[in-house]
Design a protein around this motif. Sequence first.
Motif, PDB file in Angstrom:
ATOM      1  N   THR A   1       0.924  -1.084  -0.032  1.00 44.14           N
ATOM      2  CA  THR A   1       0.141   0.059   0.053  1.00 44.14           C
ATOM      3  C   THR A   1       0.879   1.338   0.189  1.00 44.14           C
ATOM      4  O   THR A   1       2.180   1.224   0.421  1.00 44.14           O
ATOM      5  N   PRO A   2       0.357   2.315  -0.666  1.00 43.56           N
ATOM      6  CA  PRO A   2       1.019   3.595  -0.585  1.00 43.56           C
ATOM      7  C   PRO A   2       0.603   4.510   0.888  1.00 43.56           C
ATOM      8  O   PRO A   2      -0.123   4.025   1.753  1.00 43.56           O
TER       9      PRO A   2
ATOM     10  N   LYS B   1       2.222  -5.041   3.324  1.00 45.36           N
ATOM     11  CA  LYS B   1       3.499  -4.227   3.523  1.00 45.36           C
ATOM     12  C   LYS B   1       3.057  -2.659   3.319  1.00 45.36           C
ATOM     13  O   LYS B   1       2.743  -2.398   1.928  1.00 45.36           O
ATOM     14  N   PRO B   2       3.022  -2.042   4.662  1.00 42.79           N
ATOM     15  CA  PRO B   2       2.636  -0.535   4.354  1.00 42.79           C
ATOM     16  C   PRO B   2       3.688   0.139   3.719  1.00 42.79           C
ATOM     17  O   PRO B   2       5.026  -0.048   3.629  1.00 42.79           O
TER      18      PRO B   2
ATOM     19  N   GLU C   1       6.842   2.782   3.505  1.00 42.76           N
ATOM     20  CA  GLU C   1       7.577   3.187   4.652  1.00 42.76           C
ATOM     21  C   GLU C   1       7.548   4.609   5.248  1.00 42.76           C
ATOM     22  O   GLU C   1       7.958   4.929   6.166  1.00 42.76           O
TER      23      GLU C   1
ATOM     24  N   PHE D   1      11.354  -1.042   3.587  1.00 39.45           N
ATOM     25  CA  PHE D   1      11.667  -0.097   2.278  1.00 39.45           C
ATOM     26  C   PHE D   1      11.165  -0.913   1.250  1.00 39.45           C
ATOM     27  O   PHE D   1      11.331  -1.954   1.241  1.00 39.45           O
ATOM     28  N   GLY D   2      10.389   0.001   0.283  1.00 37.55           N
ATOM     29  CA  GLY D   2       9.738  -0.731  -0.741  1.00 37.55           C
ATOM     30  C   GLY D   2      10.754  -1.546  -1.561  1.00 37.55           C
ATOM     31  O   GLY D   2      10.291  -2.699  -2.007  1.00 37.55           O
TER      32      GLY D   2
ATOM     33  N   GLY E   1       9.556  -5.172  -0.663  1.00 35.34           N
ATOM     34  CA  GLY E   1       8.586  -5.334  -1.727  1.00 35.34           C
ATOM     35  C   GLY E   1       8.803  -6.561  -2.682  1.00 35.34           C
ATOM     36  O   GLY E   1       8.066  -7.363  -2.833  1.00 35.34           O
ATOM     37  N   PRO E   2      10.212  -6.517  -3.167  1.00 34.28           N
ATOM     38  CA  PRO E   2      10.471  -7.523  -4.083  1.00 34.28           C
ATOM     39  C   PRO E   2      10.473  -8.807  -3.388  1.00 34.28           C
ATOM     40  O   PRO E   2      10.142  -9.844  -4.019  1.00 34.28           O
TER      41      PRO E   2
ATOM     42  N   PHE F   1      -1.346  -4.394  -5.261  1.00 36.91           N
ATOM     43  CA  PHE F   1      -0.578  -3.321  -5.184  1.00 36.91           C
ATOM     44  C   PHE F   1      -1.236  -1.778  -5.261  1.00 36.91           C
ATOM     45  O   PHE F   1      -2.152  -1.810  -6.342  1.00 36.91           O
TER      46      PHE F   1
ATOM     47  N   GLY G   1      -0.223   2.242  -5.984  1.00 40.20           N
ATOM     48  CA  GLY G   1       1.089   2.921  -5.892  1.00 40.20           C
ATOM     49  C   GLY G   1       1.283   3.490  -7.190  1.00 40.20           C
ATOM     50  O   GLY G   1       0.410   3.658  -8.102  1.00 40.20           O
ATOM     51  N   SER G   2       2.629   3.759  -7.525  1.00 35.33           N
ATOM     52  CA  SER G   2       2.935   4.383  -8.856  1.00 35.33           C
ATOM     53  C   SER G   2       3.137   3.362  -9.802  1.00 35.33           C
ATOM     54  O   SER G   2       3.232   2.303  -9.530  1.00 35.33           O
TER      55      SER G   2
ATOM     56  N   ARG H   1       5.299   3.185 -11.943  1.00 35.22           N
ATOM     57  CA  ARG H   1       6.698   2.731 -12.030  1.00 35.22           C
ATOM     58  C   ARG H   1       6.875   1.570 -11.029  1.00 35.22           C
ATOM     59  O   ARG H   1       7.287   0.334 -11.890  1.00 35.22           O
TER      60      ARG H   1
ATOM     61  N   ILE I   1       7.309  -2.690 -12.163  1.00 31.40           N
ATOM     62  CA  ILE I   1       8.459  -3.541 -11.745  1.00 31.40           C
ATOM     63  C   ILE I   1       7.542  -4.815 -11.101  1.00 31.40           C
ATOM     64  O   ILE I   1       8.003  -5.894 -11.217  1.00 31.40           O
ATOM     65  N   ILE I   2       6.488  -4.512 -10.267  1.00 31.40           N
ATOM     66  CA  ILE I   2       5.874  -5.667  -9.495  1.00 31.40           C
ATOM     67  C   ILE I   2       5.099  -6.400 -10.771  1.00 31.40           C
ATOM     68  O   ILE I   2       5.150  -7.759 -10.417  1.00 31.40           O
TER      69      ILE I   2
ATOM     70  N   LYS J   1       8.845  16.982  -4.879  1.00 32.45           N
ATOM     71  CA  LYS J   1       8.151  16.595  -6.400  1.00 32.45           C
ATOM     72  C   LYS J   1       7.359  17.610  -6.751  1.00 32.45           C
ATOM     73  O   LYS J   1       7.257  17.986  -8.008  1.00 32.45           O
TER      74      LYS J   1
HETATM   75  P1  ADP Z   1       4.572   6.540  -4.086  1.00 29.58           P
HETATM   76  O1  ADP Z   1       5.281   7.137  -4.902  1.00 29.58           O
HETATM   77  O2  ADP Z   1       3.037   6.709  -3.967  1.00 29.58           O
HETATM   78  O3  ADP Z   1       5.379   6.204  -2.915  1.00 29.58           O
HETATM   79  P2  ADP Z   1       5.422   3.741  -4.799  1.00 29.58           P
HETATM   80  O4  ADP Z   1       4.699   3.040  -5.991  1.00 29.58           O
HETATM   81  O5  ADP Z   1       6.920   4.256  -4.797  1.00 29.58           O
HETATM   82  O6  ADP Z   1       4.387   4.976  -4.714  1.00 29.58           O
HETATM   83  O7  ADP Z   1       5.232   3.021  -3.396  1.00 29.58           O
HETATM   84  C1  ADP Z   1       3.766   2.377  -2.951  1.00 29.58           C
HETATM   85  C2  ADP Z   1       4.256   1.128  -2.485  1.00 29.58           C
HETATM   86  O8  ADP Z   1       5.286   0.478  -3.064  1.00 29.58           O
HETATM   87  C3  ADP Z   1       5.075   1.547  -1.195  1.00 29.58           C
HETATM   88  O9  ADP Z   1       4.560   0.559  -0.073  1.00 29.58           O
HETATM   89  C4  ADP Z   1       6.456   1.180  -1.428  1.00 29.58           C
HETATM   90  O10 ADP Z   1       7.221   0.913  -0.193  1.00 29.58           O
HETATM   91  C5  ADP Z   1       6.152   0.146  -2.098  1.00 29.58           C
HETATM   92  N1  ADP Z   1       7.645  -0.092  -3.276  1.00 29.58           N
HETATM   93  C6  ADP Z   1       8.273   0.655  -3.640  1.00 29.58           C
HETATM   94  N2  ADP Z   1       9.273   0.175  -4.318  1.00 29.58           N
HETATM   95  C7  ADP Z   1       8.833  -1.283  -4.392  1.00 29.58           C
HETATM   96  C8  ADP Z   1       9.236  -2.210  -5.459  1.00 29.58           C
HETATM   97  N3  ADP Z   1      10.267  -2.200  -6.165  1.00 29.58           N
HETATM   98  N4  ADP Z   1       8.566  -3.486  -5.197  1.00 29.58           N
HETATM   99  C9  ADP Z   1       7.517  -3.692  -4.425  1.00 29.58           C
HETATM  100  N5  ADP Z   1       7.164  -2.432  -3.589  1.00 29.58           N
HETATM  101  C10 ADP Z   1       7.797  -1.446  -3.857  1.00 29.58           C
END
Ligand code: ADP
Length: 479
Positions: free
Chosen positions: A147-148, A173-174, A176, A205-206, A210-211, A224, A226-227, A229, A233-234, A331
């Motif tokens: 989650t974001p 995984k919330p 960070e 940390f993401g 995350g991975p 998931f 979030g962003s 990008r 990756i996911i 940003k």
């Molecule tokens: P934001 O820019 O809104 O923070 P992110 O996509 O970076 O969006 O983050 C959303 C969630 O994804 C967060 O919980 C972050 O920790 C997690 N995250 C960031 N990078 C990765 C990754 N490579 N794989 C899995 N989860 C990730």
Amino acid sequence: MTEQLLMFVNGKNHLPTSGEFFDTHDPSNGAVLASVAKGNGKDVALAVMAAEQASEAWASLSPIERGRILHRVGQVIVDNRDRLAYMESQDMGMPFKASPGVIDSSAEYFEYYGGLAPSLLGDTIPGEQGKFIYTSHEPYGVVGVITPWNAPLNQAARAVAPALAAGNTVVLKPSEYSNLTALELARLASEAGLPDGVLNVVTGFGDEVGPALVSHPDVAKIAFTGSVRTGQIIGELAARKVMPVTLELGGKSPNIVFEDAKLEAAVPMVLFGFIANSGQICSSGTRVLVQRSIYDKFSQMLAAAAQQISIGIDKDFPTLGPIANQMQYDKVMAHFDTARKEGATLLIGGERATGEGLDEGLYIKPTIFTDVTMDMHIVREEIFGPAGVLIPFDTEEEAIRIANDTEYGLCSGIWSQNVSRVHRVAAKIKAGTVYVNTYHDMYVGAPMGGYKKSGIGREKGIQALKQYSQTKTVTMNLI
Ligand code: ADP
């Protein structure tokens, strides 16, 4: 001494195997709020093992019993509303008057899916004579939820409640940047009777946690938010495992105001559409399309309304809280600089809000850009700050063309009194949600998700419950 927040694994507080912690901050004043456990792959492995071990017993409970427990989780959220709301406000800057409502809607996910759990019905399928075919919906097993930071408890509840209702167990995984309410949810749910291991929380940390979660062989599905990008990756990691994902990603949603709109209703809601939660909502209506005949009048009314908005985490709602963290603040400011350099005109805002009680916080004034062209960054990219652009249009066809001229497709709005036009436009907009004469009008039962790069799959409603389960077909030959 700063409070140390541990993870939650198998019904217990869990120390990070690394022994490391990181600080989390209050964006309204920069103070350190707590020290959060820095999880890693080993912690993920322990959490997934706990979830895997809890899986069979949880899935074997009758749906009524699972639903009853989820109802109790909803109730403890309501019982702890004020405390959770305060935590959310401190952790990510949600104004104090806004956060209790968001906590209530987090509880609604557990109430709604608790009630729905027994209704995950299969079908009987007419086949040849002498054959009997039916389907049933089975849980995946362990679901990973990532989650974001923009609405932490709400985002967690939105995925956790249907995943559990369908009989899965969860490792959450919330972000960070906002861990407090996710950890509290797991502890409260445990007190409410959720069995050990059914909901586990790994903080960290993401790019590390995350991975590890997505790639773990025993995780059978990822949800998931979030962003784009990170979603990509996911998605790539999931493709290697051939694992389903629900991705709820960004947006650049159009909010279209036709000349026959009720302006007194449209103006405050269009503004709310891009400043609610300081614009940190993926469905924000950031591209405001206005019919040319009312453009000047509407832009004056919108700017005047924006100037009336009070700024501060403790002001009366509607109000603007701070941006949730320094990274996001930087940003947003960089996007404003680019907009100016590319030739957009700043109608109002575009700068830090200062003054009594604001100077230590990450506050940004409500911001509106005009004179934009469709190739500008401010028109194409998600800003995730309290900012919108005004774009004039002449005809319905032009409005639809501009609305769809984006790589996103999460949400949209139409303001008009002409019912035929509303239906025509709603059918042609390429977005998962269309609001008519309203905005951010969210309901737990209404599916939400994106067209195009805004995502894959749907959250909320019965559709989400089905997406947290897989269909089994049984074909019997009645010999
Ligand atoms: P934001 O820019 O809104 O923070 P992110 O996509 O970076 O969006 O983050 C959303 C969630 O994804 C967060 O919980 C972050 O920790 C997690 N995250 C960031 N990078 C990765 C990754 N490579 N794989 C899995 N989860 C990730």
